[in-house]
Enzyme design. Structure first.
Site, PDB file in Angstrom:
ATOM      1  CD  GLU A  48     -16.585  34.215  57.923  1.00 58.18           C
ATOM      2  OE1 GLU A  48     -16.806  33.856  56.894  1.00 58.18           O
ATOM      3  OE2 GLU A  48     -16.172  35.502  58.164  1.00 58.18           O
ATOM      4  CE  LYS A 132     -20.126  34.104  54.208  1.00 55.52           C
ATOM      5  NZ  LYS A 132     -18.764  35.155  54.299  1.00 55.52           N
ATOM      6  CB  CYS A 166     -19.020  36.955  57.331  1.00 52.68           C
ATOM      7  SG  CYS A 166     -18.190  38.493  56.760  1.00 52.68           S
TER       8      CYS A 166
END
Length: 347
Positions: A48, A132, A166
């Site tokens: 990430e 995200k 994540c």
């Protein structure tokens, strides 16, 4: 004709970026892509925010202090824009290496940043550009949000591939939206686990890898889980007090690959180790895992619980036209290349 199952080598990166230096990190990215290709990998996954590195500074200081120390402007300037020369270099490296690349980036779009995941195929073409859905805690001081169009799984010669970042792996409905698309190879992009050791267990490697392993088991899919290393140079740059050095340590790399039954397929490397971890995966094993439990298939109870999802992009500006004669308006134009709303303006 019997169903054919792809079988190939997959790779995950465990390394430190050249923090806040997009050009140098792109060069390191290309070197790692080339290394994965030399080892025979058909796909390689990066952590990430690999470019230009995860913004650990937001967890260590106040927003005002990060402005004063220059982190805010430097981070924005070194994020990756899809239309710049560095993005073209990475796509060319994927094409030249004949390898699919999943890249975690801080995406710069206009005046905003997003936690982005970019998947490029072995021809150098874009398969996925997603964001995200919800930046986590302090990340919200840096990044904007994605939308339902970012929950995407693509059909490829390597199987059906998707990616989350994540703590999206702690969102049950987000995960289920991915499972329901018959995901076969999932990239779980993590930033690394060098922050708040002994302070916040939920941010550590053990619990995060447990969530990743659970994703493999629940989804009945292979999971490639890259994570980044925090280098001494990064600590020296961000940590100007002993307290900050206690909160952000060197290391934090725990890249892994899991099978569709949840089994770890590679040995953990030391957390400061840098390189590419490779493992052959055989998608034929997915049907064996899902024969026992397929939570979005035969093991579901849609009559009891089901997921409602909005996949529409969150369009912030919607252009439209009105049904009147354009020639009657002072801003009218006969130029066929003019925007559709050229006749809309102040009279």
């Amino acid at each position: 004709m019997a169903l054919k199952h792809p079988k190939y080598v997959a790779a995950v990166v465990q390394a430190a970026p050249e923090f806040l230096d997009v050009d140098a990190t792109v060069e390191k990215t290309i070197a790692l892509i080339e290394e994965a290709a030399r080892q025979g990998a058909s796909i390689v996954a990066f952590p990430e925010d690999w470019i230009p590195g995860y913004p650990w500074h937001v967890w260590l200081d106040t927003p005002a202090a990060n402005f004063q120390r220059g982190f805010v402007g430097r981070y924005f300037d070194n994020a990756l824009s899809y239309d710049d020369a560095n993005a073209a270099k990475i796509a060319a490296a994927a094409r030249d290496g004949r390898i699919c690349v999943s890249l975690g980036i801080a995406e710069r779009s206009g005046g905003s940043l997003y936690i982005g995941n970019w998947i490029i195929d072995a021809e150098g073409r874009t398969l996925v550009r997603r964001r995200k859905l919800k930046p986590t805690h302090m990340e919200r001081t840096v990044f904007g949000e994605g939308d339902g169009s970012d929950l995407v799984v693509r059909d490829t010669p390597l199987g059906r591939i998707g990616v989350l970042a994540c703590w999206e792996h702690l969102q049950p409905l987000t995960k289920y939206a991915m499972y329901a698309q018959n995901e076969q190879v999932h990239i779980a992009a993590w930033p690394g686990f060098s922050l708040y050791k002994g302070v916040a267990y939920s941010l550590g490697a053990e619990v995060s890898l447990a969530a990743t392993q659970t994703y493999a088991l629940e989804g009945g899919c292979f999971v490639l889980a890259p994570s980044a290393v925090t280098s001494q140079a990064m600590v020296d740059l961000m940590c100007d007090t002993d307290e900050k050095r206690r909160l952000l340590e060197v290391g934090g790399g725990f890249s892994m690959i899991y099978g569709p039954d949840g089994s770890p397929l590679v040995e953990r490397k030391p957390e400061t180790w840098e390189g590419v971890i490779c493992q052959e995966i055989d998608l034929a094993k997915i049907s064996l895992a899902k024969a026992a439990a397929d939570p979005a298939g035969h093991y579901a109870r849609a009559d009891v619980t089901r997921l409602l999802i909005n996949r529409r992009p969150n369009v912030r500006v919607q252009e439209f036209g009105l049904p009147f004669e354009a020639s009657s308006h002072p801003n009218a134009t006969d130029d066929p290349a003019a925007p559709e709303d050229a006749a809309i303006g102040s009279s």
